[in-house]
Design an enzyme around this catalytic site. Sequence first.
Site, PDB file in Angstrom:
ATOM      1  N   TYR A  77       0.821  -1.208   0.000  1.00  0.00           N
ATOM      2  CA  TYR A  77       0.000   0.000   0.000  1.00  0.00           C
ATOM      3  C   TYR A  77       0.865   1.273   0.000  1.00  0.00           C
ATOM      4  CZ  TYR A  77      -4.484  -2.320   1.187  1.00  0.00           C
ATOM      5  OH  TYR A  77      -5.650  -3.052   1.178  1.00  0.00           O
ATOM      6  N   CYS A 115      -3.007  -1.098   9.777  1.00  0.00           N
ATOM      7  CA  CYS A 115      -2.123  -0.637   8.713  1.00  0.00           C
ATOM      8  C   CYS A 115      -2.161   0.885   8.766  1.00  0.00           C
ATOM      9  CB  CYS A 115      -2.644  -1.138   7.366  1.00  0.00           C
ATOM     10  SG  CYS A 115      -1.749  -0.469   5.951  1.00  0.00           S
ATOM     11  N   CYS A 172       4.238   1.985  11.084  1.00  0.00           N
ATOM     12  CA  CYS A 172       3.929   0.953  10.080  1.00  0.00           C
ATOM     13  C   CYS A 172       3.959  -0.361  10.839  1.00  0.00           C
ATOM     14  CB  CYS A 172       4.945   0.929   8.949  1.00  0.00           C
ATOM     15  SG  CYS A 172       4.614  -0.412   7.788  1.00  0.00           S
TER      16      CYS A 172
HETATM   17  N1  DGL Z   1       1.458  -2.539   7.132  1.00  0.00           N
HETATM   18  C1  DGL Z   1       1.255  -1.306   6.435  1.00  0.00           C
HETATM   19  C2  DGL Z   1       1.368  -0.094   7.342  1.00  0.00           C
HETATM   20  O1  DGL Z   1       1.250  -0.189   8.559  1.00  0.00           O
HETATM   21  C3  DGL Z   1       2.090  -1.026   5.238  1.00  0.00           C
HETATM   22  C4  DGL Z   1       2.338  -2.095   4.300  1.00  0.00           C
HETATM   23  C5  DGL Z   1       2.343  -1.682   2.859  1.00  0.00           C
HETATM   24  O2  DGL Z   1       2.945  -0.666   2.462  1.00  0.00           O
HETATM   25  O3  DGL Z   1       1.727  -2.429   2.134  1.00  0.00           O
HETATM   26  O4  DGL Z   1       1.535   1.000   6.865  1.00  0.00           O
END
Ligand code: DGL
Length: 277
Positions: A53, A84, A188
């Site tokens: 993402y 996320c 993240c």
């Molecule tokens: N786990 C996601 C977050 O906390 C990011 C992972 C992604 O970039 O796909 O931002």
Amino acid sequence: MTAEHTPDDGSFMGRTVGVFDAGIGGLPIARAVTRSLPGVAISYLADSGRRPYGPQPGATVARYVRQAERFFADQGVDVWVIACNTASVVAPATDERLVPCVDMVEAVGRVLPPATAGRVALLGTLGTIVSGAIPRAYPDHDWVPMPTEALLRHAEEGDASSPAVADLLRQLRHELGRSGATHAVLACTDYTCILPAMIDALPGIALLDPLDGAVQAVCDIVRSVTTDATPTAAPESPGHELSVTGHHPVDIPALARETYGLEFTTTATVNIDLTES
Ligand code: DGL
């Protein structure tokens, strides 16, 4: 203040918590929720077919979040967590949610030190940092935003001990040193995959993990909707379900079992694009 409640039998059997991430970042949150709320079932949705993402436009990620919400609403979960940060910053929880929701922007607020504690580095994906949503939500803090996209691409593939990760952490230590930050928010959920390496590589910086804040917020909601009179059409033991939207380079059920002690009883590939109204 949210009501704290534990049923007489100490069990949250019959309650389900939805956990949503692009990939594996929500697994430690799922594990912590199951430890805090015995008997609770997890429905884990990994949008593995559309990850990462971090580099995607905010509007696109916001659409994914709406689809995830519809998915969890259809499942009838009691609460879901946007585990996320990249997704949370484009779609913070509002009262209009179909299902009670916890997001990582709120979770950050639960682990921040007082604004006078010093400069706070904000580490996250490009999407999280560019959005500016976390500094906007906590404007009294002295923020130093730092995207670590390359480091996170290794982290989410379970690459903690690679020389590339060691190099990137050395660079990060240098940048943190120059910035004068005393604290760093791990904005993240994938940092958890390389947390021991980060702790070793960044001495002198207090690492703040919003995971704990997210778990507290989920537990507050589940306790507030659970009463002794709540009918429990409950199974013998909770069945944790994994739904994925496509291939992920990590074997998610194996990682969940071996690293987090979380056994998924079912794994399904789903198309959540169909669920948006
Ligand atoms: N786990 C996601 C977050 O906390 C990011 C992972 C992604 O970039 O796909 O931002």
